[in-house]
Design a protein around this motif. Structure first.
Motif, PDB file in Angstrom:
ATOM      1  N   UNK A  31       9.287  -0.409   6.080  1.00 25.85           N
ATOM      2  CA  UNK A  31       8.582  -0.875   7.674  1.00 25.85           C
ATOM      3  C   UNK A  31       7.560  -0.409   8.324  1.00 25.85           C
ATOM      4  N   UNK A  32       7.863   1.551   7.995  1.00 28.22           N
ATOM      5  CA  UNK A  32       7.196   2.237   7.995  1.00 28.22           C
ATOM      6  C   UNK A  32       5.850   2.433   7.207  1.00 28.22           C
ATOM      7  N   UNK A  33       5.736   1.984   6.080  1.00 29.52           N
ATOM      8  CA  UNK A  33       4.858   1.513   4.908  1.00 29.52           C
ATOM      9  C   UNK A  33       4.577   0.910   4.725  1.00 29.52           C
ATOM     10  N   UNK A  34       4.616  -0.296   5.504  1.00 35.26           N
ATOM     11  CA  UNK A  34       3.658  -1.459   6.136  1.00 35.26           C
ATOM     12  C   UNK A  34       3.063  -1.862   6.964  1.00 35.26           C
ATOM     13  N   UNK A  35       3.677  -1.010   8.198  1.00 37.27           N
ATOM     14  CA  UNK A  35       2.927  -0.495   9.553  1.00 37.27           C
ATOM     15  C   UNK A  35       1.738   1.100   9.096  1.00 37.27           C
ATOM     16  N   UNK A  36       1.478   1.776   8.177  1.00 41.00           N
ATOM     17  CA  UNK A  36       0.357   2.180   7.296  1.00 41.00           C
ATOM     18  C   UNK A  36      -0.475   1.621   6.955  1.00 41.00           C
ATOM     19  N   UNK A  37       0.468   0.477   5.660  1.00 44.74           N
ATOM     20  CA  UNK A  37      -1.041  -0.603   5.469  1.00 44.74           C
ATOM     21  C   UNK A  37      -1.529  -0.863   6.230  1.00 44.74           C
ATOM     22  N   UNK A  38      -0.608  -1.534   7.188  1.00 42.67           N
ATOM     23  CA  UNK A  38      -1.848  -2.627   7.656  1.00 42.67           C
ATOM     24  C   UNK A  38      -2.781  -1.823   9.001  1.00 42.67           C
ATOM     25  N   UNK A  39      -1.916   0.075   9.606  1.00 42.39           N
ATOM     26  CA  UNK A  39      -3.917   0.991  10.011  1.00 42.39           C
ATOM     27  C   UNK A  39      -4.553   0.781   9.047  1.00 42.39           C
ATOM     28  N   UNK A  40      -3.818   0.600   7.426  1.00 41.31           N
ATOM     29  CA  UNK A  40      -4.985   0.844   6.536  1.00 41.31           C
ATOM     30  C   UNK A  40      -6.532  -0.044   7.011  1.00 41.31           C
ATOM     31  N   UNK A  41      -5.950  -1.190   7.447  1.00 41.47           N
ATOM     32  CA  UNK A  41      -6.963  -2.606   7.422  1.00 41.47           C
ATOM     33  C   UNK A  41      -7.473  -2.810   8.220  1.00 41.47           C
ATOM     34  N   UNK A  42      -7.446  -1.249  10.112  1.00 42.08           N
ATOM     35  CA  UNK A  42      -7.880  -1.836  11.394  1.00 42.08           C
ATOM     36  C   UNK A  42      -9.407  -1.626  12.011  1.00 42.08           C
ATOM     37  N   UNK A  43      -9.976  -1.043  10.633  1.00 37.60           N
ATOM     38  CA  UNK A  43     -10.663  -0.828  10.462  1.00 37.60           C
ATOM     39  C   UNK A  43     -11.471   0.975  11.368  1.00 37.60           C
ATOM     40  N   UNK A  44     -10.020   1.428  11.465  1.00 38.91           N
ATOM     41  CA  UNK A  44     -10.054   2.461  11.827  1.00 38.91           C
ATOM     42  C   UNK A  44     -11.575   3.867  10.902  1.00 38.91           C
ATOM     43  N   UNK A  45     -12.070   4.497  11.805  1.00 40.71           N
ATOM     44  CA  UNK A  45     -13.284   6.130  11.380  1.00 40.71           C
ATOM     45  C   UNK A  45     -12.067   6.690  10.562  1.00 40.71           C
ATOM     46  N   UNK A  46     -12.789   7.476  10.195  1.00 43.17           N
ATOM     47  CA  UNK A  46     -12.149   8.534   8.853  1.00 43.17           C
ATOM     48  C   UNK A  46     -11.789   9.586   9.551  1.00 43.17           C
ATOM     49  N   UNK A  47     -11.898  10.214  10.686  1.00 44.12           N
ATOM     50  CA  UNK A  47     -10.593  10.511  11.718  1.00 44.12           C
ATOM     51  C   UNK A  47      -9.689   9.844  11.880  1.00 44.12           C
ATOM     52  N   UNK A  48      -9.632   8.451  12.071  1.00 43.79           N
ATOM     53  CA  UNK A  48      -8.256   7.777  12.478  1.00 43.79           C
ATOM     54  C   UNK A  48      -7.940   7.493  11.042  1.00 43.79           C
ATOM     55  N   UNK A  56       3.359   7.308  -2.763  1.00 42.57           N
ATOM     56  CA  UNK A  56       2.251   7.905  -2.189  1.00 42.57           C
ATOM     57  C   UNK A  56       1.071   6.351  -3.075  1.00 42.57           C
ATOM     58  N   UNK A  57       1.032   5.902  -3.678  1.00 47.81           N
ATOM     59  CA  UNK A  57       0.713   5.658  -5.393  1.00 47.81           C
ATOM     60  C   UNK A  57       0.539   4.406  -4.858  1.00 47.81           C
ATOM     61  N   UNK A  58       1.614   3.243  -4.004  1.00 43.74           N
ATOM     62  CA  UNK A  58       1.220   2.507  -3.421  1.00 43.74           C
ATOM     63  C   UNK A  58       0.705   2.449  -2.046  1.00 43.74           C
ATOM     64  N   UNK A  59       0.134   3.286  -1.823  1.00 42.27           N
ATOM     65  CA  UNK A  59      -0.403   3.908  -0.356  1.00 42.27           C
ATOM     66  C   UNK A  59      -1.677   3.891  -0.385  1.00 42.27           C
ATOM     67  N   UNK A  60      -1.734   4.733  -1.578  1.00 42.07           N
ATOM     68  CA  UNK A  60      -3.321   4.861  -1.900  1.00 42.07           C
ATOM     69  C   UNK A  60      -4.210   4.139  -2.076  1.00 42.07           C
ATOM     70  N   UNK A  61      -4.495   3.082  -2.332  1.00 36.58           N
ATOM     71  CA  UNK A  61      -5.417   2.246  -2.834  1.00 36.58           C
ATOM     72  C   UNK A  61      -5.801   1.236  -1.537  1.00 36.58           C
ATOM     73  N   UNK A  62      -4.603   1.406  -0.490  1.00 38.45           N
ATOM     74  CA  UNK A  62      -4.450   0.989   1.061  1.00 38.45           C
ATOM     75  C   UNK A  62      -5.923   2.280   2.020  1.00 38.45           C
ATOM     76  N   UNK A  63      -5.624   3.710   1.927  1.00 39.71           N
ATOM     77  CA  UNK A  63      -6.405   4.564   2.154  1.00 39.71           C
ATOM     78  C   UNK A  63      -7.963   4.482   1.428  1.00 39.71           C
ATOM     79  N   UNK A  64      -8.127   4.108   0.881  1.00 33.27           N
ATOM     80  CA  UNK A  64      -9.132   4.293  -0.225  1.00 33.27           C
ATOM     81  C   UNK A  64      -9.548   2.642   0.737  1.00 33.27           C
ATOM     82  N   UNK A  65      -8.889   1.615   0.832  1.00 31.40           N
ATOM     83  CA  UNK A  65      -9.940   0.585   1.410  1.00 31.40           C
ATOM     84  C   UNK A  65     -10.464   1.306   2.717  1.00 31.40           C
ATOM     85  N   UNK A  66      -8.966   1.642   3.575  1.00 27.32           N
ATOM     86  CA  UNK A  66      -9.572   2.176   5.083  1.00 27.32           C
ATOM     87  C   UNK A  66     -10.884   2.621   4.769  1.00 27.32           C
TER      88      UNK A  66
END
Length: 359
Positions: free
Chosen positions: A9-26, A158-168
């Motif tokens: 659930x925590x991973x999915x929440x983080x991935x969802x935030x990566x697609x929320x249109x945050x600025x870099x500090x966010x 981290x390998x799962x999350x990293x592409x979503x961070x890159x997208x963000x």
């Protein structure tokens, strides 16, 4: 609720935030808050990168990392240590721990011996934040010095999350940055000594660099990008650079303009070796490749788009790229879909005006 369910659930929440249109500090703030719920992290480094040159454009660092930024920079550009960020960016595996790379012999790494161990840090988990074929940033998580380091499962997480961070980070370029449309100041020059001490800064350079949204966590007198392009010059001279790409980087200002930083060696007596960094407002031609990459265009689609922006006809694009006119139209349709436009004229307008003003 099981630990596995909580983690998922925590991973999915983080991935969802990566697609929320945050600025870099966010983006980095949300990631650091979330990742500490998923695994023990004693210190973290988070950086943005220019996808063309792979150079740092800005960074956030927990203490005690921020205080030794120059040492980490020297290790990154001046030697052949394991898991250098640019090497991870171009490798098939974008995430790796120090223990894995050194086969659990941390003393094989100069970074561990000379920087991390004196700080009381042990294993580190590094990641190049890549989506598609473009790297938009870097991440390094640290643990206190202990025989047990990061596990394979944590590296896989981290390998799962990293592409979503890159997208963000890529999305932040589109939503919170803008192609330069002129007027933030005249070009300026920064002069650095061989040890990267600041020798001189012209008023024009000081003004432009004051517009860079630089975090206070990096203990340097000038924005990190200035030192990055300067160290890239030294790395090229020493033969330790991953490529011979000219040390140029593009950095966003707080008002959405872009700056171009270009470093070169000044010739002089050995006792007066200097590196010059020219800082100027980026021309639209300098930011267009960045914006095309941010829209997720493939290399071939980007080629077609660049030719369209030059006013090249379909037939001439076909002849230049040695593909059929029908294939050109297919690529152009994909470009229009990804950028969100319907015509060549709209494409030019979208790429040369600030976000939020396109019709």
């Amino acid at each position: 609720m099981s630990r596995t369910t909580d983690t998922a659930r925590a991973v999915q929440d983080l991935i969802r935030h990566c697609h929320d249109g945050l600025d870099v500090p966010g983006v980095h703030g949300e990631f650091l808050r979330s990742v500490r719920k998923l695994m023990p992290v004693d210190a973290a480094f988070f950086a943005t990168a220019d996808p063309e040159t792979l150079l740092f454009t800005g960074a956030f660092a927990d203490e005690p990392l921020g205080a030794v930024t120059p040492l980490f920079m020297d290790n990154e550009f001046g030697g052949s240590d394991v898991n250098r960020f640019a090497a991870l960016a171009i490798s098939n595996r974008h995430v790796a721990s120090l223990d894995t790379a050194t086969h659990a012999d941390r003393f094989a790494s100069g970074r561990y011996r000379e920087i991390m161990r004196p700080l009381g840090l042990g294993d580190e988990l590094r990641a190049a934040l890549v989506t598609g074929s473009q790297c938009w940033g870097y991440l390094c998580l640290h643990r206190e010095d202990h025989p047990l380091g990061f596990t394979d499962a944590e590296a896989a997480l981290i390998a799962t999350i990293a592409p979503h961070l890159a997208h963000a980070l890529r999305q932040a370029v589109l939503l919170h940055g803008a192609p330069s449309n002129g007027g933030v100041g005249e070009p300026g020059v920064v002069l650095l000594a061989e040890d990267l001490g600041v020798v001189a800064v012209t008023p024009e350079a000081a003004h432009l660099l004051s517009l860079v949204d630089e975090t206070r966590s990096i203990h340097l007198p000038l924005p990190l990008a200035v030192y990055t392009v300067a160290m890239a010059v030294r790395a090229i001279e020493q033969g330790t650079a991953p490529s011979r790409t000219l040390p140029t980087s593009r950095v966003r200002t707080v008002d959405g303009h872009w700056l171009t930083l270009h470093a070169s060696r000044l010739q002089g007596p050995p006792s007066e070796q200097r590196i010059s960094v020219v800082v100027r407002t980026a021309e639209p031609t300098a930011t267009i490749p960045l914006m095309l990459a941010a829209h997720g265009l493939s290399p071939r689609e980007a080629e077609v788009a660049r030719l369209v922006l030059r006013g090249t006809s379909t037939q001439l694009i076909s002849d230049t790229l040695h593909i059929s006119p029908h294939t050109v139209q297919d690529h152009l349709k994909a470009v229009f879909d990804k950028v969100g436009v319907r015509s060549r004229r709209d494409l030019i307008g979208r790429l040369l005006q600030p976000p939020g003003t396109a019709g």
